[in-house]
Enzyme design. Structure first.
Site, PDB file in Angstrom:
ATOM      1  N   ASP A 108     -10.778  10.415  -4.445  1.00 36.59           N
ATOM      2  CA  ASP A 108     -12.089  11.260  -4.571  1.00 36.59           C
ATOM      3  C   ASP A 108     -11.886  12.439  -5.221  1.00 36.59           C
ATOM      4  O   ASP A 108     -12.661  13.338  -5.078  1.00 36.59           O
ATOM      5  CB  ASP A 108     -12.551  11.413  -2.823  1.00 36.59           C
ATOM      6  CG  ASP A 108     -11.535  12.258  -2.359  1.00 36.59           C
ATOM      7  OD1 ASP A 108     -10.203  12.123  -2.332  1.00 36.59           O
ATOM      8  OD2 ASP A 108     -11.749  13.290  -1.540  1.00 36.59           O
ATOM      9  N   ASP A 123       0.975  -1.290  -0.033  1.00 36.62           N
ATOM     10  CA  ASP A 123      -0.108  -0.223  -0.093  1.00 36.62           C
ATOM     11  C   ASP A 123       0.815   1.396  -0.075  1.00 36.62           C
ATOM     12  O   ASP A 123       1.532   1.639   0.990  1.00 36.62           O
ATOM     13  CB  ASP A 123      -0.794  -0.062   0.954  1.00 36.62           C
ATOM     14  CG  ASP A 123      -2.084   1.041   1.179  1.00 36.62           C
ATOM     15  OD1 ASP A 123      -2.507   1.293   0.193  1.00 36.62           O
ATOM     16  OD2 ASP A 123      -2.266   1.556   2.281  1.00 36.62           O
ATOM     17  N   LYS A 147      -2.076  22.523  -7.432  1.00 35.85           N
ATOM     18  CA  LYS A 147      -1.568  23.544  -8.417  1.00 35.85           C
ATOM     19  C   LYS A 147      -0.764  22.969  -9.459  1.00 35.85           C
ATOM     20  O   LYS A 147      -0.079  21.899  -9.036  1.00 35.85           O
ATOM     21  CB  LYS A 147      -0.650  24.343  -7.363  1.00 35.85           C
ATOM     22  CG  LYS A 147      -1.478  25.098  -6.354  1.00 35.85           C
ATOM     23  CD  LYS A 147      -0.347  26.072  -5.556  1.00 35.85           C
ATOM     24  CE  LYS A 147      -0.918  26.959  -4.510  1.00 35.85           C
ATOM     25  NZ  LYS A 147      -0.272  27.692  -3.654  1.00 35.85           N
ATOM     26  N   ASN A 189      10.135   6.701   0.217  1.00 36.35           N
ATOM     27  CA  ASN A 189       9.623   7.515  -0.969  1.00 36.35           C
ATOM     28  C   ASN A 189       9.205   6.572  -2.112  1.00 36.35           C
ATOM     29  O   ASN A 189      10.291   6.054  -2.684  1.00 36.35           O
ATOM     30  CB  ASN A 189      10.677   8.543  -1.284  1.00 36.35           C
ATOM     31  CG  ASN A 189      10.094   9.496  -2.364  1.00 36.35           C
ATOM     32  OD1 ASN A 189       9.347   9.043  -3.347  1.00 36.35           O
ATOM     33  ND2 ASN A 189      10.683  10.716  -2.561  1.00 36.35           N
ATOM     34  N   ASP A 203      -1.823  12.370  -1.940  1.00 38.30           N
ATOM     35  CA  ASP A 203      -1.932  13.897  -2.017  1.00 38.30           C
ATOM     36  C   ASP A 203      -2.133  14.371  -3.234  1.00 38.30           C
ATOM     37  O   ASP A 203      -1.718  14.141  -4.449  1.00 38.30           O
ATOM     38  CB  ASP A 203      -0.692  14.280  -1.508  1.00 38.30           C
ATOM     39  CG  ASP A 203      -0.417  13.883  -0.054  1.00 38.30           C
ATOM     40  OD1 ASP A 203      -1.518  13.672   0.507  1.00 38.30           O
ATOM     41  OD2 ASP A 203       0.634  14.261   0.379  1.00 38.30           O
ATOM     42  N   GLU A 263       5.125   4.686   3.914  1.00 37.40           N
ATOM     43  CA  GLU A 263       4.774   6.251   4.231  1.00 37.40           C
ATOM     44  C   GLU A 263       5.760   7.230   4.240  1.00 37.40           C
ATOM     45  O   GLU A 263       6.866   6.775   4.803  1.00 37.40           O
ATOM     46  CB  GLU A 263       3.839   6.128   5.250  1.00 37.40           C
ATOM     47  CG  GLU A 263       3.598   7.462   5.723  1.00 37.40           C
ATOM     48  CD  GLU A 263       2.438   8.144   4.840  1.00 37.40           C
ATOM     49  OE1 GLU A 263       2.951   9.481   4.992  1.00 37.40           O
ATOM     50  OE2 GLU A 263       1.740   7.541   4.536  1.00 37.40           O
TER      51      GLU A 263
END
EC number: 2.1.1.33
Length: 213
Positions: free
Chosen positions: A155, A44, A123, A96, A119, A69
């Protein structure tokens, strides 16, 4: 320190292109981490607090689970929760995804990859910080066996569409669906997924399979 206290102090977004996230990291001795290292691995990417994998690992003891993570305090707290539940098929690792994957997963029988609610970096000048890049897709193509699958969820429609397009552009993957999946393929929802669905908002899901070589 409680899990809640640790989460409060964690930044919601960190720049994965920052120099400190390009440095080499030590790879665990997987034979000491997993009770059965040869079991199929579910990775994950961007696991956040890791609650999705915590529940999945309890449900599927015949699989191993690894949460990657980039926010270190979340990794520490997640491994503490794992230890309290005494799960020997689950580990959380700081790293990473666009730098460390090949080194981390060398020798592990990767079978499934999830990238869930990454994330969005809205922009345009920050789009290069998004986790799904052509390089990441190519790395996963190298690591996944034929039949291995990738499940994407977001989402944010534009983010989901971008992820799907990048996997479609790589010849090693084929879609296993023709439209957004109406339901998650998992019996467990992420924290973000629960929040979004409770608000009556949409979740965009897609699934890919690694083609035969």
């Amino acid at each position: 320190m409680s899990d809640r206290a640790m989460v409060v102090r964690v930044r919601q977004h960190v720049n994965p292109l920052s120099q400190k996230f390009q440095q080499d990291i030590p790879v665990p001795d997987w034979s000491r981490i997993y009770e059965q290292p040869s079991q199929p691995l579910h990775l994950d990417i961007g696991c956040a607090r890791g609650t999705f994998l915590l529940e999945m690992a309890a449900l599927y003891p015949e699989q191993n689970f690894l949460g990657l993570e980039i926010r270190y305090p979340l990794v520490v707290a997640a491994n503490e929760r794992r230890d309290r539940q005494q799960l020997r098929n689950l580990h959380y690792l700081w790293g990473n995804a666009n730098v460390h994957l090949s080194k981390i997963l060398g020798g592990l029988p990767l079978h499934t990859v999830t990238i869930q609610f990454p994330d969005p970096w809205f922009k345009r000048r920050h789009h290069k910080r998004r986790v799904v890049t052509p390089e990441l897709v190519a790395t996963l193509a190298e690591l996944l066996p034929a039949g291995g699958r990738v499940v994407l969820q977001s989402d944010v429609f534009e983010v989901a569409e971008s992820m799907v397009q990048q996997f479609r552009a790589h010849g090693a993957f084929r879609s296993t669906c023709t439209d957004w999946l109406p339901q998650s393929p998992w019996p467990v929802a992420t924290e973000r997924e629960k929040c979004v669905l409770n608000k009556g908002l949409a979740v965009y899901r897609w699934q890919f399979e690694r083609c035969a070589v």
